[in-house]
Write a protein that holds these residues in place. Structure first.
Motif, PDB file in Angstrom:
ATOM      1  N   THR A  58       0.788  -1.236   0.000  1.00  0.00           N
ATOM      2  CA  THR A  58       0.000   0.000   0.000  1.00  0.00           C
ATOM      3  C   THR A  58       0.818   1.282   0.000  1.00  0.00           C
ATOM      4  OG1 THR A  58      -0.178  -0.035   2.420  1.00  0.00           O
ATOM      5  CG2 THR A  58      -1.940  -1.120   1.163  1.00  0.00           C
ATOM      6  N   ASP A  59       2.090   1.210   0.355  1.00  0.00           N
ATOM      7  CA  ASP A  59       2.918   2.412   0.429  1.00  0.00           C
ATOM      8  C   ASP A  59       3.827   2.478  -0.792  1.00  0.00           C
ATOM      9  OD1 ASP A  59       4.743   4.444   1.013  1.00  0.00           O
ATOM     10  OD2 ASP A  59       4.815   3.950   3.160  1.00  0.00           O
ATOM     11  N   ASP A  60       3.330   3.127  -1.836  1.00  0.00           N
ATOM     12  CA  ASP A  60       4.082   3.208  -3.092  1.00  0.00           C
ATOM     13  C   ASP A  60       5.430   3.890  -2.903  1.00  0.00           C
ATOM     14  OD1 ASP A  60       1.902   2.033  -4.310  1.00  0.00           O
ATOM     15  OD2 ASP A  60       1.112   3.917  -5.108  1.00  0.00           O
ATOM     16  N   THR A  61       5.474   4.937  -2.108  1.00  0.00           N
ATOM     17  CA  THR A  61       6.719   5.674  -1.891  1.00  0.00           C
ATOM     18  C   THR A  61       7.769   4.791  -1.240  1.00  0.00           C
ATOM     19  OG1 THR A  61       5.480   7.733  -1.681  1.00  0.00           O
ATOM     20  CG2 THR A  61       7.731   7.735  -0.813  1.00  0.00           C
ATOM     21  N   ARG A  63       7.870   1.438  -1.178  1.00  0.00           N
ATOM     22  CA  ARG A  63       8.221   0.350  -2.090  1.00  0.00           C
ATOM     23  C   ARG A  63       9.171   0.837  -3.181  1.00  0.00           C
ATOM     24  NH1 ARG A  63       3.496  -0.737  -3.251  1.00  0.00           N
ATOM     25  NH2 ARG A  63       3.395   0.249  -5.299  1.00  0.00           N
ATOM     26  N   GLU A  64       8.891   1.988  -3.763  1.00  0.00           N
ATOM     27  CA  GLU A  64       9.741   2.527  -4.822  1.00  0.00           C
ATOM     28  C   GLU A  64      11.106   2.941  -4.298  1.00  0.00           C
ATOM     29  OE1 GLU A  64       7.280   5.552  -6.559  1.00  0.00           O
ATOM     30  OE2 GLU A  64       5.843   4.075  -7.302  1.00  0.00           O
TER      31      GLU A  64
END
Length: 91
Positions: A58-61, A63-64
């Motif tokens: 859920t945490d794109d930042t 994960r990226e």
């Protein structure tokens, strides 16, 4: 995740293709994963693993950010890099 693993080849393989990892404290690379900011390290419990999976999903930042460091981290385990370190050591 593994309860215990000396190194964790699958960890290195995942990082080599740019994927962040989730490992438990019993994996030999846990400290390196944490220091390298390439994944999440948790205690080997269902709740901790589920919570970390949820964060990664859920945490794109997050994960990226972890993924951005993955390939460079994994390059340390390429055979040519290992050979250079051993040659330097023996010199």
């Amino acid at each position: 995740t593994s309860y215990a693993e000396s190194v964790g080849n699958v960890v290195i393989e995942s990082l080599a293709v740019g994927k962040p990892v989730l490992v438990t404290t019993g994996v030999g690379l846990a400290r390196d994963v944490e220091r390298g900011r390439v994944g999440i390290v948790v205690e080997p419990s269902i709740d901790a693993i589920a919570g970390a999976l949820h964060r990664l999903a859920t945490d794109d930042t997050l994960r990226e950010s972890l993924a951005a460091n993955a390939r460079a981290f994994a390059e340390r385990f390429a055979w040519d890099a290992i050979a250079r370190r051993w040659a330097d050591h023996y010199r």
